[in-house]
Write a protein that holds these residues in place. Sequence first.
Motif, mmCIF file in Angstrom:
data_model
loop_
_atom_site.group_PDB
_atom_site.id
_atom_site.type_symbol
_atom_site.label_atom_id
_atom_site.label_comp_id
_atom_site.label_asym_id
_atom_site.label_seq_id
_atom_site.Cartn_x
_atom_site.Cartn_y
_atom_site.Cartn_z
ATOM 1 N N ASP A 11 13.396 1.352 -6.053
ATOM 2 C CA ASP A 11 14.835 1.462 -5.804
ATOM 3 C C ASP A 11 15.185 2.459 -4.704
ATOM 4 O OD1 ASP A 11 15.415 -0.450 -7.653
ATOM 5 O OD2 ASP A 11 15.878 0.962 -9.283
ATOM 6 N N ARG A 12 14.185 3.140 -4.145
ATOM 7 C CA ARG A 12 14.483 4.054 -3.036
ATOM 8 C C ARG A 12 15.097 3.282 -1.865
ATOM 9 N NH1 ARG A 12 9.358 7.921 -1.806
ATOM 10 N NH2 ARG A 12 10.052 7.269 0.286
ATOM 11 N N PRO A 13 16.120 3.840 -1.222
ATOM 12 C CA PRO A 13 16.792 3.109 -0.133
ATOM 13 C C PRO A 13 15.841 2.649 0.956
ATOM 14 C CG PRO A 13 18.070 5.024 -0.777
ATOM 15 C CD PRO A 13 16.778 5.120 -1.531
ATOM 16 N N ASP A 14 14.815 3.464 1.271
ATOM 17 C CA ASP A 14 13.908 3.089 2.355
ATOM 18 C C ASP A 14 12.855 2.079 1.925
ATOM 19 O OD1 ASP A 14 12.873 5.086 0.676
ATOM 20 O OD2 ASP A 14 11.444 5.749 2.184
ATOM 21 N N LEU A 15 12.765 1.844 0.609
ATOM 22 C CA LEU A 15 11.745 0.914 0.125
ATOM 23 C C LEU A 15 12.339 -0.280 -0.620
ATOM 24 C CD1 LEU A 15 9.197 3.530 -1.306
ATOM 25 C CD2 LEU A 15 9.141 2.417 0.932
ATOM 26 N N LYS A 16 13.627 -0.293 -0.783
ATOM 27 C CA LYS A 16 14.262 -1.335 -1.597
ATOM 28 C C LYS A 16 14.001 -2.735 -1.038
ATOM 29 C CE LYS A 16 18.553 -2.222 -4.072
ATOM 30 N NZ LYS A 16 17.910 -2.057 -5.385
ATOM 31 N N TRP A 17 13.842 -2.818 0.256
ATOM 32 C CA TRP A 17 13.604 -4.131 0.865
ATOM 33 C C TRP A 17 12.313 -4.775 0.374
ATOM 34 C CZ3 TRP A 17 9.295 -5.231 3.807
ATOM 35 C CH2 TRP A 17 8.511 -4.140 4.214
ATOM 36 N N ILE A 18 11.360 -3.938 -0.073
ATOM 37 C CA ILE A 18 10.088 -4.482 -0.553
ATOM 38 C C ILE A 18 10.303 -5.257 -1.847
ATOM 39 C CG2 ILE A 18 7.759 -3.890 -1.354
ATOM 40 C CD1 ILE A 18 7.878 -1.425 0.436
ATOM 41 N N SER A 19 11.054 -4.669 -2.753
ATOM 42 C CA SER A 19 11.324 -5.362 -4.023
ATOM 43 C C SER A 19 12.219 -6.579 -3.828
ATOM 44 C CB SER A 19 11.972 -4.395 -5.020
ATOM 45 O OG SER A 19 13.208 -3.915 -4.526
ATOM 46 N N GLU A 20 13.000 -6.589 -2.726
ATOM 47 C CA GLU A 20 13.833 -7.757 -2.436
ATOM 48 C C GLU A 20 13.007 -8.882 -1.838
ATOM 49 O OE1 GLU A 20 16.778 -6.100 0.106
ATOM 50 O OE2 GLU A 20 17.982 -5.279 -1.550
ATOM 51 N N LYS A 21 11.914 -8.538 -1.162
ATOM 52 C CA LYS A 21 11.063 -9.530 -0.515
ATOM 53 C C LYS A 21 10.007 -10.083 -1.470
ATOM 54 C CE LYS A 21 7.935 -10.141 3.434
ATOM 55 N NZ LYS A 21 7.327 -9.501 4.628
ATOM 56 N N CYS A 67 0.837 -1.218 0.000
ATOM 57 C CA CYS A 67 0.000 0.000 0.000
ATOM 58 C C CYS A 67 0.863 1.255 0.000
ATOM 59 C CB CYS A 67 -0.914 -0.008 1.226
ATOM 60 S SG CYS A 67 -2.264 -1.202 1.113
ATOM 61 N N THR A 68 2.044 1.180 0.607
ATOM 62 C CA THR A 68 2.971 2.316 0.581
ATOM 63 C C THR A 68 3.384 2.620 -0.850
ATOM 64 O OG1 THR A 68 3.815 1.774 2.779
ATOM 65 C CG2 THR A 68 5.199 3.175 1.397
ATOM 66 N N ILE A 69 3.705 1.568 -1.596
ATOM 67 C CA ILE A 69 4.087 1.750 -3.003
ATOM 68 C C ILE A 69 2.911 2.337 -3.796
ATOM 69 C CG2 ILE A 69 4.874 0.597 -5.099
ATOM 70 C CD1 ILE A 69 6.933 0.606 -2.871
ATOM 71 N N ALA A 70 1.719 1.778 -3.585
ATOM 72 C CA ALA A 70 0.543 2.235 -4.333
ATOM 73 C C ALA A 70 0.229 3.695 -4.018
ATOM 74 C CB ALA A 70 -0.654 1.348 -4.006
ATOM 75 N N SER A 71 0.371 4.083 -2.759
ATOM 76 C CA SER A 71 0.089 5.459 -2.365
ATOM 77 C C SER A 71 1.060 6.445 -2.997
ATOM 78 C CB SER A 71 0.152 5.582 -0.838
ATOM 79 O OG SER A 71 -0.008 6.925 -0.438
ATOM 80 N N ILE A 72 2.352 6.111 -2.981
ATOM 81 C CA ILE A 72 3.360 6.990 -3.585
ATOM 82 C C ILE A 72 3.115 7.148 -5.079
ATOM 83 C CG2 ILE A 72 5.823 7.198 -4.136
ATOM 84 C CD1 ILE A 72 6.388 5.820 -1.434
ATOM 85 N N ARG A 73 2.830 6.045 -5.730
ATOM 86 C CA ARG A 73 2.638 6.105 -7.173
ATOM 87 C C ARG A 73 1.378 6.888 -7.543
ATOM 88 N NH1 ARG A 73 4.705 6.377 -10.901
ATOM 89 N NH2 ARG A 73 3.917 4.759 -12.299
ATOM 90 N N LEU A 74 0.301 6.727 -6.778
ATOM 91 C CA LEU A 74 -0.914 7.476 -7.062
ATOM 92 C C LEU A 74 -0.677 8.971 -6.929
ATOM 93 C CD1 LEU A 74 -3.945 7.568 -7.714
ATOM 94 C CD2 LEU A 74 -4.390 7.409 -5.259
ATOM 95 N N ASN A 75 0.018 9.392 -5.891
ATOM 96 C CA ASN A 75 0.317 10.822 -5.721
ATOM 97 C C ASN A 75 1.150 11.354 -6.881
ATOM 98 O OD1 ASN A 75 -1.074 11.115 -3.290
ATOM 99 N ND2 ASN A 75 0.691 10.506 -2.053
ATOM 100 N N GLN A 76 2.069 10.554 -7.371
ATOM 101 C CA GLN A 76 2.877 10.978 -8.519
ATOM 102 C C GLN A 76 2.003 11.209 -9.753
ATOM 103 O OE1 GLN A 76 5.777 7.825 -8.953
ATOM 104 N NE2 GLN A 76 7.253 8.804 -7.558
ATOM 105 N N LEU A 77 1.081 10.289 -10.002
ATOM 106 C CA LEU A 77 0.226 10.405 -11.184
ATOM 107 C C LEU A 77 -0.755 11.570 -11.060
ATOM 108 C CD1 LEU A 77 -0.555 6.619 -11.842
ATOM 109 C CD2 LEU A 77 1.211 8.052 -12.895
ATOM 110 N N LEU A 78 -1.275 11.770 -9.849
ATOM 111 C CA LEU A 78 -2.196 12.899 -9.649
ATOM 112 C C LEU A 78 -1.486 14.222 -9.884
ATOM 113 C CD1 LEU A 78 -4.142 11.701 -6.470
ATOM 114 C CD2 LEU A 78 -5.047 11.895 -8.794
ATOM 115 N N GLU A 79 -0.260 14.331 -9.431
ATOM 116 C CA GLU A 79 0.513 15.555 -9.631
ATOM 117 C C GLU A 79 0.856 15.748 -11.102
ATOM 118 O OE1 GLU A 79 4.666 17.646 -8.023
ATOM 119 O OE2 GLU A 79 3.876 15.835 -7.054
ATOM 120 N N LEU A 80 1.154 14.641 -11.789
ATOM 121 C CA LEU A 80 1.489 14.706 -13.213
ATOM 122 C C LEU A 80 0.251 14.995 -14.056
ATOM 123 C CD1 LEU A 80 3.793 14.272 -15.294
ATOM 124 C CD2 LEU A 80 3.130 11.852 -15.373
#
Length: 305
Positions: free
Chosen positions: A241-251, A214-227
Amino acid sequence: MKTLSHLLLLAVGFGIIVFGFKLIPFRNIGLELANRTIYVERNNTPFLQDWTIDFVLTKINSAREQEGFSKIKLNEKLNQAALGRLSVVLTEKDYEGVTTGLTREVAIKNAGYEANLIGDLILTDFFKTNDPVSNWLTDSITKGTLLHPDFRDAGIAIKNDQDKVNVYVILVSPRKLVPAPKKIAWGGPNLWEAVNKRRVELGVNPLKQRDELCTIASIRLNQLLELGKLDGHAGFVPVLDRPDLKWISEKYNTSEFLAQGYSSASETIQAWEDTLGHKALLAGGEYVWGCIYAQNSFAVAIAAY
């Protein structure tokens, strides 16, 4: 003797008839009829034909067409507005509407007409034998009003006197009514429910929600709304690839599904199902977890296994 008297009377009568014919200008009457200048005098004042709304409208449209502009058409609401303005002009000498408060803008609004641009043409104590268009063309302001290319509708009011006339013309361009945008009455929870319902219908497991997704989905939605538009997934990998979120893509093995512009959750589902790359969100049995965020018809679905 009687015969002689009769002959004398006949001669006198014939002379009177001939003399009368010489005095009556029948030839001139014919010319005057041809020139439409015959009038009846009332109290020694010439009685001239009354002006009509159609007469003034024809004059205006003829002038506009000669200059290559479109004709204007009468509007009953504007006729009422013009009548109100002519009344205050004649009774209060309130040409601008400052004294009475009945400006042309107020008169038009009171009549229930939505105008974008407004102009007016006025004639007071104007001789009926004169040409209104010629009068308006002599002044740069009234000429600009008469020949303004944006005017489409008009209202005309007329008060006739014996040999003079008072005229008020309102010329306007109508306000373009922009339809209100469709209210988006669905969001993330509606779409999440619809996605899982469709997955079950297609014979695969419903997704289980994960907060990190949900963190990923929330960030991406805000990006699209702004764009203000979809970015073709260009921002997805940089978020992972963000350092604070990279663990998600590794998991997880994660995928992103985007949509925009649909009026309901069901329409969004249908659009995803009709697209080969997006149908996996609905029919892909490999996906176990997920999260969906949606707002203002933008939707971001994150699915993972």
